[in-house]
Design an enzyme around this catalytic site. Structure first.
Site, PDB file in Angstrom:
ATOM      1  N   GLU A  60       0.818  -1.223   0.000  1.00  0.00           N
ATOM      2  CA  GLU A  60       0.000   0.000   0.000  1.00  0.00           C
ATOM      3  C   GLU A  60       0.847   1.266   0.000  1.00  0.00           C
ATOM      4  O   GLU A  60       0.482   2.256  -0.634  1.00  0.00           O
ATOM      5  CB  GLU A  60      -0.964   0.009   1.190  1.00  0.00           C
ATOM      6  CG  GLU A  60      -2.219  -0.839   0.998  1.00  0.00           C
ATOM      7  CD  GLU A  60      -2.009  -2.313   1.300  1.00  0.00           C
ATOM      8  OE1 GLU A  60      -0.929  -2.679   1.821  1.00  0.00           O
ATOM      9  OE2 GLU A  60      -2.927  -3.108   1.023  1.00  0.00           O
ATOM     10  N   HIS A 129     -12.072  -4.865   8.549  1.00  0.00           N
ATOM     11  CA  HIS A 129     -12.494  -4.739   7.148  1.00  0.00           C
ATOM     12  C   HIS A 129     -13.857  -4.064   7.041  1.00  0.00           C
ATOM     13  O   HIS A 129     -14.582  -4.264   6.061  1.00  0.00           O
ATOM     14  CB  HIS A 129     -12.558  -6.114   6.462  1.00  0.00           C
ATOM     15  CG  HIS A 129     -11.222  -6.738   6.221  1.00  0.00           C
ATOM     16  ND1 HIS A 129     -10.439  -7.226   7.236  1.00  0.00           N
ATOM     17  CD2 HIS A 129     -10.519  -6.941   5.074  1.00  0.00           C
ATOM     18  CE1 HIS A 129      -9.316  -7.716   6.728  1.00  0.00           C
ATOM     19  NE2 HIS A 129      -9.338  -7.551   5.422  1.00  0.00           N
TER      20      HIS A 129
END
Lengths: 327, 334
Positions: A60, A129
């Site tokens: 990321e 999540h």
């Protein structure tokens, strides 16, 4: 007239931006060949090829760093962070680098970059999540914060985001991907800082974002039908820039204000809105501003636990009744 | 004695290297003096002793190439041709500073010269430098991106993410690790699983293992030229580990007492890049007057720039509210 899902509107919005401007490219994990884990980017690789739709490693920091560097040269990258929760692993690039470099360089460097990410709960994915993290980015000077609640808003706000010269974090709500809308035209443009009135009413102003804006709208429909309460629902659409004028105008008319947030209580965006309302509309308020949030807990996973943590339509209806009837 | 019959560098480049290193050295020394006079506030990280690395790249790079450096970036900024008063003025918080005082010592930026910023969070700029390199590849243009960083960076995740991405996409980039043996106050060898913190990681990313004497300007120049050429010709990234030593502590606050006296003495007396390069210029039969003329010219430039910086006004407090956004302002609501 075409019926589009929120999911389809994401890929269409990106495709429309890429067709118009060769400087736009798209980078992320599993976004090309796989079409995204939420299938929100299906067809982009086929149309634009590997040079413009880049499948990146699970890195990321490297993804956002590359997008930032490319944007510094004048390209207009759209970078995907698969789940907004993963912003935590590249937060240095977002909060220290992307947000501050224009300022620190005295305006020498411009970063026209869109970070799009799947945000929010409802999928029973558990605490890592499912978070709603708009407020993380809202508190950092230099970031624009967008959270569309409908297919039309995805199209219109993405168009504006890609053409904006500043970095934009674009929070797509996972629980809205399957929602549908009839659209005459898909080439839309919606300015930032313009709240959308989802439901008209004069008794109270409910302020929401993304899924919570849609739930507030449903609550307003029930309140009107069953309880004879007319609630005005504002969908902020962007937290930065914020449409303070529309908020003020509405509160001054209704006298009651409620924010509905999906994030935990402390330092949620509703706290800032509540503060602004108190500051700007105090003499017109008929009571304190109510904040509906998730309790201050990480999101649990099981059906019944998650469903009872995230603000529901019923909760909004009940809170509004309590407020209007003074219970 | 050196073999002067087969000189691949030549007098012109040697004198450029000499002038460049002297400039970096004398400006850093001046920055230190200005600190002692309390004309520079905040912190500063001097690159005294490491001039051959930034200097060699400064000479080897072309206009339009991109460089990224760390908070120890005064030298790397000057090496691209940024003005001395732009650098000292920024350190002193004056209007003549490169960013009018909004960035400070650790964030020197001069986009017109290709200085794409100085980055103060370890590792971040390796990933960002990939982005300018990616843009050159995307646009099919020939700029090369160069990213300087310290040995401590080799243990942070962004280093590894960036190297992998640069290699899989064959980006036109050169990563330059300046291994000055100490990450901050701790010896890099005490906290690293391999002997050569950057070079021993190269094979993990299918990169060549390159170790160079970072205090030898000629060796640095040759290494820089080769890596830059490789990138410019579309043959992908390089990772260079340049061995060097900082003459002072990590930052303004650090006297560097954790380093053995003998070690410091050896590097300062026997391995100083500038002292040694002066000898080499004489070995190559360059006239001593040419060498000292350059010295005098740079000394004068530094003094003049110092005076310009000192007499430059302090920024207007209105500057606080500018350039958060591209429209020039900072408003977040209507």
């Amino acid at each position: 007239m075409a019926q589009l899902t929120y999911r389809e509107s994401v890929s269409l919005a990106i495709a429309q931006a890429m067709r118009k401007d060769p400087k736009v490219f798209f980078i992320g994990e599993d976004v090309g060949a796989a079409g995204g884990v939420f299938k929100a980017t299906v067809g982009l690789l086929e149309e634009f090829g590997k040079d413009r739709v880049m499948d990146a490693p699970i890195s990321e920091q490297a993804i956002l760093g590359a997008a930032m560097g490319a944007a510094m040269t004048g390209l207009r990258p759209i970078a995907e962070i698969m789940f907004s929760d993963f912003l935590a692993v590249c937060w240095d690039i977002v909060a220290n680098q992307i947000a501050k470099t224009r300022y620190m360089s005295d305006g020498q460097i411009t970063i026209p970059l869109v970070i799009r990410t799947a945000n929010g709960g409802g999928s029973k994915f558990g605490a890592q999540h499912s978070q709603s993290l708009e407020n993380w980015s809202m508190m950092i000077p230099g970031l624009k914060v967008v959270a569309p609640s409908s297919p039309a808003d995805v199209l219109g706000l993405m168009n504006t985001a890609v053409n904006d010269p500043d970095p934009v974090i674009f929070y797509e709500h996972k629980s809205l991907y399957a929602s549908k809308q009839e659209l005459d035209n898909t080439d839309l443009s919606i300015p930032f800082g313009q709240a959308n009135i989802l439901h008209e009413g004069s008794d109270i102003t409910i302020i929401g974002l993304a899924l919570m804006a849609q739930r507030s709208k449903k609550a307003a429909e029930i309140l009107k039908e069953k309880h004879d309460i007319n609630a005005k629902v504002l969908d902020l659409r962007t937290l930065v820039p914020l449409d303070l004028q529309t908020i003020k105008k509405s509160i001054n008319e209704t006298g009651f204000a409620m924010t509905v947030e999906e994030n935990p209580r402390l330092c949620g965006w509703g706290a800032e809105i509540s503060s602004l309302i108190t500051e700007h509309c105090f003499s017109n308020l008929k009571g304190p501003v109510t904040r509906i949030t998730t309790p201050h807990v990480p999101l649990p996973s099981a059906d019944i636990l998650e469903d009872n943590t995230i603000p529901s339509v019923d909760l909004i209806v009940n809170e509004v009744i309590k407020k209007i009837k003074g219970e | 004695m050196v073999d002067i019959s087969n000189d691949d560098i030549g007098e012109i480049n040697r004198l450029k290297l000499w002038e460049m290193m002297l400039k970096l050295r004398l400006v850093e020394k001046k920055a230190y003096d200005l600190f002692l006079q309390n004309l520079i506030k905040g912190t500063s990280h001097l690159a005294l002793g490491q001039e051959a690395i930034a200097g060699a790249f400064g000479v080897a790079l072309q206009e339009g190439d991109y460089t990224f450096c760390t908070y120890r970036g005064h030298a790397h900024t000057l090496a691209r041709g940024s003005s001395i008063e732009g650098v000292l003025g920024e350190l002193m918080g004056r209007q003549c500073g490169l960013m009018k005082g909004k960035g400070g010592s650790m964030h020197l930026t001069d986009v017109d010269k290709g200085v794409m910023g100085s980055y103060a969070i370890i590792g971040a700029h390796l990933t960002i430098a990939n982005g300018t390199a990616l843009a050159s590849k995307y646009n099919k243009t020939k700029e090369v991106s160069v990213c300087f960083f310290g040995d401590g960076t080799t243990n942070i995740g962004a280093f590894h993410e960036a190297l992998n991405m640069a290699k899989i996409w064959d980006l036109p980039i050169v990563f330059v690790c300046e291994n000055n043996l100490y990450m901050e106050y701790t010896a890099i060898s005490d906290v690293t699983a391999v002997e050569h913190p950057a070079a021993d990681r190269a094979s993990a990313y299918s990169l060549e293992k390159i170790i160079v004497d970072g205090n030898d300007a000629d060796e640095m120049f040759r290494t820089a030229q080769a890596a830059i050429q490789k990138a410019r010709e579309g043959n992908g990234p390089s990772l260079i580990e340049a061995k060097t030593y900082r003459h002072s502590g990590h930052s303004r606050a650090d006297p560097g007492k954790y380093r053995p006296d003998e070690e410091v003495k050896d590097w300062l007396e026997n391995k100083d890049p500038i002292t040694n390069y002066r000898k080499r210029l004489l070995d190559y039969n360059i006239d001593e007057k040419v060498i000292s003329d350059i010295e005098n010219k740079i000394k004068q430039e530094v003094e003049e720039a110092t005076e310009i910086s000192k007499s430059s006004p302090i920024p207007d407090t209105k500057e606080i509210f500018t350039d958060v956004w591209a429209d020039g302002g900072y408003e977040w609501h209507n």
